[in-house]
Structure formats: C-alpha cells, structure tokens
Design an enzyme around this catalytic site. Structure first.
Site, short mmCIF file in Angstrom:
data_model
loop_
_atom_site.label_atom_id
_atom_site.label_comp_id
_atom_site.label_asym_id
_atom_site.label_seq_id
_atom_site.Cartn_x
_atom_site.Cartn_y
_atom_site.Cartn_z
N MET A 1 52.23 27.79 17.73
CA MET A 1 53.54 27.85 18.19
C MET A 1 52.74 28.15 19.96
SD MET A 1 57.30 29.04 17.21
CE MET A 1 56.74 30.50 17.27
N HIS B 1 45.01 32.82 19.59
CA HIS B 1 44.50 34.02 18.95
C HIS B 1 43.66 33.69 18.19
CE1 HIS B 1 47.06 34.66 15.49
NE2 HIS B 1 48.10 35.28 16.03
N HIS C 1 44.64 32.09 15.07
CA HIS C 1 44.47 30.29 14.95
C HIS C 1 43.55 29.37 15.05
CE1 HIS C 1 48.53 31.98 17.89
NE2 HIS C 1 49.09 31.17 16.87
N GLY D 1 48.75 29.11 8.12
CA GLY D 1 48.01 30.40 7.71
C GLY D 1 48.62 30.90 6.44
N ASP E 1 51.75 33.50 7.22
CA ASP E 1 53.35 33.32 6.95
C ASP E 1 53.00 32.82 5.84
OD1 ASP E 1 54.37 34.08 9.32
OD2 ASP E 1 52.24 32.76 9.82
N SER F 1 48.54 38.50 15.67
CA SER F 1 50.09 38.12 15.72
C SER F 1 50.58 37.68 16.84
CB SER F 1 51.11 38.32 15.08
OG SER F 1 52.43 38.41 15.29
N SER F 2 50.76 36.45 17.27
CA SER F 2 51.31 36.52 19.02
C SER F 2 52.00 37.93 19.84
CB SER F 2 51.54 35.30 19.37
OG SER F 2 50.38 33.86 18.79
N ARG F 3 53.17 38.26 18.52
CA ARG F 3 53.89 39.39 19.06
C ARG F 3 53.36 40.74 18.43
NH1 ARG F 3 58.16 35.86 16.10
NH2 ARG F 3 59.28 34.99 16.59
P1 AMP Z 1 52.08 30.94 15.28
O1 AMP Z 1 51.72 30.28 16.17
O2 AMP Z 1 52.61 31.68 14.73
O3 AMP Z 1 53.46 29.41 14.37
O4 AMP Z 1 51.22 30.43 14.59
C1 AMP Z 1 50.58 29.18 13.88
C2 AMP Z 1 49.83 28.90 13.14
O5 AMP Z 1 48.04 29.83 12.64
C3 AMP Z 1 50.61 29.34 11.78
O6 AMP Z 1 49.85 28.80 10.20
C4 AMP Z 1 50.19 31.11 10.95
O7 AMP Z 1 50.22 30.48 9.95
C5 AMP Z 1 48.94 30.65 11.67
N1 AMP Z 1 48.38 32.31 11.79
C6 AMP Z 1 49.02 33.62 12.22
N2 AMP Z 1 48.46 34.47 12.60
C7 AMP Z 1 47.61 34.59 12.34
C8 AMP Z 1 46.36 35.16 11.26
N3 AMP Z 1 46.76 36.28 11.90
N4 AMP Z 1 45.42 34.77 10.23
C9 AMP Z 1 45.73 33.32 9.95
N5 AMP Z 1 46.11 32.81 9.94
C10 AMP Z 1 47.17 32.90 11.69
#
Ligand code: AMP
Length: 306
Positions: free
Chosen positions: A33, A37, A40, A150, A153, A188-190
C-alpha cells in the site's frame, strides 16, 4: 537514467505480462500500500534475487479500510516509494488509481471463511474480504510466478495462502520474516504516527512477544503461563492489548492450551498519539524448528539491547 517501468492501468500490466512471457523472463510480485520502508524492501530484495523481474504494486485499497479507519490519512508517498523500490531491485511499479482497479460496475468480492473471524478479523469487519479481493485481482493481473508477503501480517498471509490453494491460483506464495528496528519494533507504515512517548511505549509490543519467546525456548509450553508473562510486559507499560492470543500457527482458528508444533502468539495494541490512537500488530511463531528459533532469538536479543 532509471530503467524502472511505471505502469498505471490494467492494460499496461497486460502488455508487460505479454512482453515478459515472450522474452521468457520470470516475474516476482510484491503487493503493497506504499509508504515503503525497509520491511517492504526485504520482500522486494528477496523477489529480485529469485526472479528476472520484480513488480511492486502501490495501491491504498479502499475496500480493506473500515469507515472509522485511516484510509484518507494513510501516507501516500509515490516518488520516494519508487526510489526505495528501485534501490532494492524492483524493475516495475504498478500504481493504479481506484477507478483503474474498481471501474464503474465492479461488483465482485472474495471471502475466505472462518480464518477471517478471529484475531484482527474479530475487530475489523470486512477487512479481509477487501484484502482478498484486491490481492486476487492483483495476482490475476500480474500473473507472476511468485508473490511475496510479510509474516508481520501473519493472519493476512494465512488467508491468502488458503485463498490461493482453494481457488487453484498458480502464483506461488512466498513468506518473508518480519523486519524489525534495532530495539525489536516491527517496521510499519503506521509507525510514522507515533510521537516520542508513543515510540517508547510501542517497544513494549515486541518486548511482550520476546518475554514469551524466552520462556518458550526454556521449555514452557502452557498457553496460560506464556500469555500471562507476555501480558505482564504490556501492563508494566500501562498498556492493555486489543487482543493477545496463542493459536495454532498452521490453522489459526484453533486456540491452543499448549504449544505443540507451531504456536502463533499474536498481539494488537493501540498506542496513544497526539491525534488518534495508532494500532500496532505483531506476532511470533513459537517453534523450535531452526527457521523459527533463529527468528525468536533475534527478537529476544533486539529487545534486550535498548
Ligand atoms: P502493506 O504495505 O502494509 O500492506 O504491506 C505490504 C507487504 O509488506 C505485506 O505483505 C506486509 O506483510 C509486508 N510487510 C509490512 N511490514 C513488514 C515488515 N516489518 N517486515 C516484513 N514484511 C513487512
């Protein structure tokens, strides 16, 4: 000059697929999304190491946000995301608009039953239907050999694996361990929402998992004991989790009284910020198999340093 390919529409992706098939090049896919970081980055690097091409999608999916969640304020940073993705080895970005993904007349949704009712699913009605719908659509559009997700999640990963197995999808799902800050906080993006005080409290989240991991590696398998020890760390920091649960990592609908093969210890915790509370999730797989044991030891040592 950058060789990164930028794609915005379904037809761009279709043309890319035809081009890669003709050239006999393998494709790895990393759905995100945005607000990228190093977590990703790890998924992208893994894909780049295993495939000729790596496509990163950047799409803030409205279908997976509830009415009171942060869809409109979710960070959107396409320019810096593109640079980060390329630096980790991405060769193409797919950044569609909402109208590209869900054109007028779109009526479909995908649901994986049961697995979507527990953990985060108990508090985020419809969230995983939104995730499944966008992920299946993206997998169908990109038609990669492998897609990378990842373990951060973990429930999402379990649901996507179930969906792909049930529906006979040919893209292989690859799971990548959680990338953490030096003190153990999962990237985390958050995390951007946290202020200094919130950042200190947030460290309790990986620490509560580490406390249980330490006991587990010393031989403790009782869920009550592990959960009690884990909860006490949050309480020490004046925190109370939304949930803190021990389940069967291979079938997350099962709550386990005892860790046998692989236990999933998962937590969701709100942290106060000057604006609205920030919801963090994290987990560990309690298992003595070498792959998981290394992850547990890494988490324990990180949470001890700071
Ligand atoms: P998101 O952009 O938050 O939807 O995450 C996109 C992908 O990146 C998902 O498969 C997440 O599980 C993975 N992800 C997010 N944070 C991490 C992290 N700290 N370590 C590994 N994978 C991550």
């Amino acid at each position: 000059m950058s060789k990164l390919k930028l794609m915005h529409s379904r037809s761009d992706v279709d043309a890319f697929h035809r081009e890669m098939t003709k050239a006999g090049r393998t494709v790895g896919f990393v759905p995100t999304m945005g607000a990228l970081h190093v977590g990703h980055g790890e998924l992208i690097a893994r894909s780049a190491a295993e495939n000729d091409e790596t496509v990163v999608s950047i799409f803030v999916n409205p279908k997976q946000f509830g009415p009171s969640e942060d869809f409109s304020k979710y960070p959107r940073t396409l320019d810096s995301d593109t640079l980060l993705a390329e630096s980790f080895g991405a060769t193409a970005i797919f950044a569609p608009s909402v109208a590209d993904m869900y054109p007028k007349g779109f009526l479909s949704s995908v649901k994986v039953h049961e697995l979507d009712k527990v953990l985060c699913g108990a508090f985020r009605e419809g969230h995983f239907d939104g995730v499944c719908t966008v992920v299946l659509l993206l997998l169908n559009l990109i038609r990669a050999q492998k897609a990378y997700f990842g373990m951060k999640d973990f429930q999402q990963l379990s649901i996507i694996k179930r969906m792909c197995a049930d529906l006979g999808h040919t893209t292989a799902i690859v799971e990548v361990p959680t990338v953490r800050e030096s003190d153990g906080l999962a990237l985390s993006s958050r995390n951007k929402y946290l202020d200094a005080a919130g950042r200190i409290q947030a460290k309790a989240v990986p620490s509560c998992l580490a406390r249980a991991a330490e006991l587990f590696l010393r031989g403790e398998t009782s869920a009550n004991v592990l959960l009690e020890a884990s909860l006490s760390v949050l309480k020490e920091h004046k925190l109370m989790p939304q949930y803190l649960e021990l389940r069967n990592a291979d079938h997350i609908v099962e709550v386990v009284p005892q860790v046998s093969k692989r236990g999933l210890l998962a937590v969701a915790q709100f942290i106060e910020t000057p604006t609205s509370p920030c919801r963090l999730i994290d987990n560990v797989v309690l298992s003595t198999e070498p792959f998981y044991k290394r992850i547990l030891e890494d988490l324990i040592s990180k949470t001890k340093v700071n």
